[in-house]
Design a protein around this motif. Structure first.
Motif, short mmCIF file in Angstrom:
data_model
loop_
_atom_site.label_atom_id
_atom_site.label_comp_id
_atom_site.label_asym_id
_atom_site.label_seq_id
_atom_site.Cartn_x
_atom_site.Cartn_y
_atom_site.Cartn_z
N VAL A 255 0.86 -1.18 0.00
CA VAL A 255 0.00 0.00 0.00
C VAL A 255 0.90 1.23 0.00
O VAL A 255 1.84 1.33 0.80
CB VAL A 255 -0.94 0.02 1.22
CG1 VAL A 255 -1.81 1.29 1.19
CG2 VAL A 255 -1.82 -1.22 1.24
N VAL A 256 0.62 2.17 -0.91
CA VAL A 256 1.41 3.39 -1.05
C VAL A 256 0.48 4.58 -0.92
O VAL A 256 -0.58 4.63 -1.55
CB VAL A 256 2.14 3.44 -2.41
CG1 VAL A 256 2.98 4.70 -2.52
CG2 VAL A 256 3.00 2.20 -2.61
N SER A 257 0.88 5.57 -0.12
CA SER A 257 0.10 6.80 0.04
C SER A 257 0.85 7.96 -0.58
O SER A 257 2.06 8.12 -0.39
CB SER A 257 -0.15 7.08 1.52
OG SER A 257 -0.57 8.42 1.72
N VAL A 258 0.11 8.81 -1.32
CA VAL A 258 0.69 10.04 -1.87
C VAL A 258 -0.09 11.25 -1.38
O VAL A 258 -0.15 12.28 -2.05
CB VAL A 258 0.72 9.99 -3.42
CG1 VAL A 258 1.67 8.94 -3.93
CG2 VAL A 258 -0.67 9.79 -4.00
N HIS A 259 -0.68 11.12 -0.19
CA HIS A 259 -1.46 12.23 0.39
C HIS A 259 -1.16 12.33 1.88
O HIS A 259 -1.04 11.31 2.57
CB HIS A 259 -2.96 11.99 0.18
CG HIS A 259 -3.80 13.20 0.43
ND1 HIS A 259 -4.18 13.59 1.70
CD2 HIS A 259 -4.34 14.11 -0.43
CE1 HIS A 259 -4.91 14.69 1.62
NE2 HIS A 259 -5.02 15.03 0.34
N PRO A 260 -1.05 13.55 2.43
CA PRO A 260 -0.65 13.70 3.84
C PRO A 260 -1.67 13.18 4.84
O PRO A 260 -1.29 12.85 5.98
CB PRO A 260 -0.46 15.22 3.99
CG PRO A 260 -1.25 15.83 2.88
CD PRO A 260 -1.17 14.86 1.75
#
Length: 548
Positions: A255-260
């Motif tokens: 799982v990868v997040s690109v949002h704070p």
């Protein structure tokens, strides 16, 4: 007498099957399962077995057994049950059950000696044998990342602004380009999973950035420890449960997040998923920071496995938030892979794009939504840029594009809406006028394009302005006339413009997206190493309670 003959028969069969081989090779593992016999010493291997009996079977000679030895020792193997450096993969239980279903209840009765199919067979003694080579994923040494079924990567973003989705798309493109169908990429907009009122946060964000005092207050309050706790206590309601449900259904390998705002709820959902499951694997979680200098505190959570940052400034912020050097990795900002393949000359690109070949060219960009004083800047340049040309990219702002097309221009002006070949328009230009968005700055650096900043979103983009100026790759003014004066001064000093171009190329990181993707693949490989003994023992205990 019957029981003794039965034991002797089983011993002879075991001797026939098991062969002692002296190996100085890699590890080998053998797995077999013989259902516990009934008290009367009769009956088949099928039927229902009690959980207690199944548990006892794992520690007795009649139950699940594992023969294992490492290199340079005598290894006991069966002729068809040898595996080399095997790692149990996802879906092993489903594969085993599927094979059992194909064979049916009668196939496991004593004396059948039939093959259930690749991976499972039974002997006359009623034993159930698993050939792991056909059931689990092997490791091929010739390829850096070898799989049978595609690995699943889930990239989380929110549609508050266009930058986060653009970064997610850049990562997806790089995964597909480097790994093809070996990795299945899913981009998920988390906004619909949020509970009210947060499911409308895109509207609130657009409103607040147009009224900077509101956005500054919200940003500052939510960056404090108290504001972070209170805000997330409300924000997580409903979202954690929805994320957990999605994780359970999709079973991602990463799982990868690109949002704070997605670190805290995602990590909470993954923890809840692990707590409710006896699955031994752990889904790794990584953050890719898409702000260049000034960051919101929630980008950095100590529970992540990796946190990818674009600059020294963001790395230092992560360290102050408690992340370790092993967690923080600095490659650059993820930008579209096309920016790493710029080969055509400026003259050829201009010819391809229908531009005038020998004119000084200014590219004016207002972001995906055409924000900022785009029209005013274009008018100021048109009045003073003799013998030059202007390219204006309005993005999704169709009203702006229509107004500009109706205007009669003195210089050559090209009006465009949303474009998918931004790398070509940037490479064909001599400088860019844009707001201080991190994505556009990173793309401009990759193209060696001097940057004239004319607008910014308070807080997260404010720090980008001094960064551009201090590194000697651009300037800032929110006055259209001053912007025009600065650009004309650059064009008048050709040597100075070339030096600025060299500095931008030196700061550009066009390969950053691929480096991030490669590190994410290594992270997946690290957490895909399972304990085969524990996994197979657990699965056989489950199978022992299933009616066949």
């Amino acid at each position: 007498g019957g029981s003794r003959r039965e034991r002797e028969s089983r011993e002879r069969e075991t001797k026939d099957i098991n062969v002692a081989n002296d190996h100085e090779d890699e590890d080998h593992m053998t797995y077999s399962y013989t259902p516990p016999q009934s008290p009367r010493g009769s009956g088949g291997g099928g039927g229902m077995v009690s959980p207690r009996a199944a548990q006892e079977a794992t520690s007795t000679s009649h139950g699940f057994s594992l023969l294992h030895s490492s290199r340079k020792t005598t290894t006991m193997t069966t002729t068809s049950v040898t595996t080399t450096s095997m790692k149990a993969g996802v879906g092993l239980r489903h594969k085993v059950l599927a094979r059992l279903a194909q064979f049916g209840r009668s196939g496991l009765r004593r004396g059948s000696g039939l093959s259930i199919g690749a991976g499972i067979w039974s002997g006359k003694s009623g034993g159930l044998h698993l050939d792991l080579q056909d059931l689990v994923e092997g490791e091929k040494k010739r390829t850096p990342f070898s799989v049978q079924a595609p690995k699943k990567v889930l990239i989380l973003y929110k549609t508050t602004g266009g930058g986060h989705k653009a970064s997610a798309q850049a990562l997806k493109d790089a995964f597909e380009e480097n790994y093809g169908d070996k990795i299945e990429i899913t981009m998920l907009d988390v906004l619909p999973l949020c509970a009210p009122p947060f499911n409308k946060s895109d509207m609130y964000y657009d409103f607040m950035v147009k009224h900077p005092f509101l956005w500054r207050g919200a940003f500052a309050w939510s960056s404090t420890r108290w504001g972070e706790r209170v805000g997330f206590a409300w924000y997580k309601v409903g979202l954690v449960g929805n994320l957990k449900k999605y994780f359970v259904e999709s079973q991602p390998d990463l799982v990868v997040s690109v949002h704070p705002l997605l670190q805290v709820p995602s990590l909470a959902a993954l923890k809840a998923m692990r707590d409710e499951s006896d699955d031994p694997r752990r889904i790794p979680f990584a953050t890719v920071v898409t702000d260049y200098t000034t960051c919101h505190a929630t980008w950095f959570d100590k529970g992540v496995d990796k946190c990818f940052v674009p600059t020294v400034e963001t790395k230092e912020f992560g360290e102050r938030r408690g992340l370790t050097s092993s967690q923080l990795v600095m490659h650059g900002l993820p930008i579209r892979p096309a920016f790493s393949k710029l080969s055509a000359s400026k003259a050829r690109l201009r010819q391809k794009l229908g531009m005038k070949r020998n004119r000084s060219t200014v590219l004016i960009v207002g972001g995906g939504d055409g924000m900022g004083p785009v029209e005013e800047t274009c008018l100021a340049l048109d009045n003073r840029l003799e013998g030059g040309q202007i390219v204006v990219i309005c993005g999704r702002n169709e009203k702006l594009a229509k107004r500009l097309r109706r205007h009669k221009w003195a210089s050559n002006v090209v009006i465009l809406g949303f474009v998918s070949n931004m790398h070509e328009w940037m490479s064909a230009s001599d400088c860019i006028v844009t707001k201080a968005g991190p994505g556009t700055i990173a793309e401009s650096l990759a193209c060696g394009l001097p940057i004239m900043l004319n607008n910014f979103i308070p807080c997260q983009e404010a720090g980008n302005i001094p960064w551009v100026i201090d590194n000697g790759v651009g300037d800032f003014s929110n006055e259209p006339e001053e912007v025009a004066s600065t650009v004309l001064r650059w064009f008048a000093d050709e040597k100075g413009l070339r030096r600025m171009r060299k500095r931008t190329l030196a700061l550009g990181r066009p390969k950053a997206t691929f480096q991030i993707v490669d590190d994410l693949v290594e992270l997946m490989k690290k957490y895909r190493t399972w304990d085969p003994e524990k996994l197979l023992a657990r699965e056989m205990r489950k199978l022992a309670t299933v009616s066949i």
